[in-house]
Design an enzyme around this catalytic site. Sequence first.
Site, short mmCIF file in Angstrom:
data_model
loop_
_atom_site.label_atom_id
_atom_site.label_comp_id
_atom_site.label_asym_id
_atom_site.label_seq_id
_atom_site.Cartn_x
_atom_site.Cartn_y
_atom_site.Cartn_z
N HIS A 130 49.44 26.52 -23.06
CA HIS A 130 49.35 25.53 -21.98
C HIS A 130 48.54 26.13 -20.83
O HIS A 130 48.63 27.33 -20.57
CB HIS A 130 50.76 25.13 -21.50
CG HIS A 130 50.73 23.93 -20.62
ND1 HIS A 130 50.38 24.00 -19.29
CD2 HIS A 130 50.96 22.62 -20.89
CE1 HIS A 130 50.40 22.78 -18.78
NE2 HIS A 130 50.75 21.92 -19.72
N GLU B 204 44.02 19.20 -23.34
CA GLU B 204 44.43 18.90 -21.96
C GLU B 204 43.40 19.48 -21.00
O GLU B 204 43.46 20.68 -20.67
CB GLU B 204 45.79 19.56 -21.66
CG GLU B 204 46.94 19.02 -22.45
CD GLU B 204 48.26 19.20 -21.71
OE1 GLU B 204 49.00 18.22 -21.58
OE2 GLU B 204 48.55 20.32 -21.25
P1 13P Z 1 50.70 15.68 -16.35
O1 13P Z 1 50.99 14.56 -17.30
O2 13P Z 1 51.68 15.79 -15.22
O3 13P Z 1 49.28 15.68 -15.90
O4 13P Z 1 50.90 17.03 -17.19
C1 13P Z 1 50.18 17.19 -18.35
C2 13P Z 1 50.66 18.43 -18.98
O5 13P Z 1 50.38 19.51 -18.53
C3 13P Z 1 51.51 18.27 -20.17
O6 13P Z 1 51.66 19.48 -20.84
#
Ligand code: 13P
Length: 256
Positions: free
Chosen positions: A93, A165
């Site tokens: 992450h 992400e």
């Molecule tokens: P948000 O949905 O708060 O942007 O977070 C995304 C995230 O990091 C999920 O792992």
Amino acid sequence: MKSYIVGNWKMNFSVGESSVYLHKLLQKTRAFRDIEVVVAPSTIALQPLSLQIDRKKIRLAAQSANAHDFGAYTGEVSCTQLRGIVDYCIFGHSERRHLFHETTKDIRAAVSAAIRNQITPILCLGETATERTFGETYDVLRDQLLSGLSEVSSEDIHKVIIAYEPVWAISTTSEAHLAAPDDVSEVVQFLRQLLTDTYGKKIATSIPILYGGSVRPSNAGAYLTIPEVNGLLVGGASLIADQFIEIIETAKRVKS
Ligand code: 13P
């Protein structure tokens, strides 16, 4: 392929609050064959929640785990310790990479530790705003993907989940910073092609690729209808049970 709706609670909720939330989620969701709903609470809540959960409806994920099975690693929790408690674990992450300086080496070792312990790794990838500005997105993603999976054998590669992400789109309240579905689509196609070139088409098409970054009930449908996107990794909106349930319902509508 199934769709995955994963709620990453990050460092939120006490054990009691986590249990109350899970209770609500269990009451309000029913099992749906093509959707896997997963929540990732704090490590401290995993064991009690594993006793409360109905795995036909919801699965548990850890937010991170150490690559070693046991040993002198103060403050860490291993996949061996999580085995039987969670079905999934998030690795790489952006908060782990950038705030806690987890290296590619740590991440790839932990991904293979998860597989060794029958836990499905959810490997997160994403470029920062600076990397994007300098046109480095694809280089960064290629490196994170291939190095993150480099210790996984070809027989096990179908057991992984990828989550794209973009760091610049995480936890944003500004519409201008949301990732445009067309841009997400391009990146996900790139990742799918990279998986195809590396592992062959059959395996590549069996690996779920999720999208994460400020997913909310209002935009979940737009991301879920991108052809190569197989689910969502939700942060902030997963902390509000009603919003998370709305996102699950959207996934069900898109799927049927
Ligand atoms: P948000 O949905 O708060 O942007 O977070 C995304 C995230 O990091 C999920 O792992």
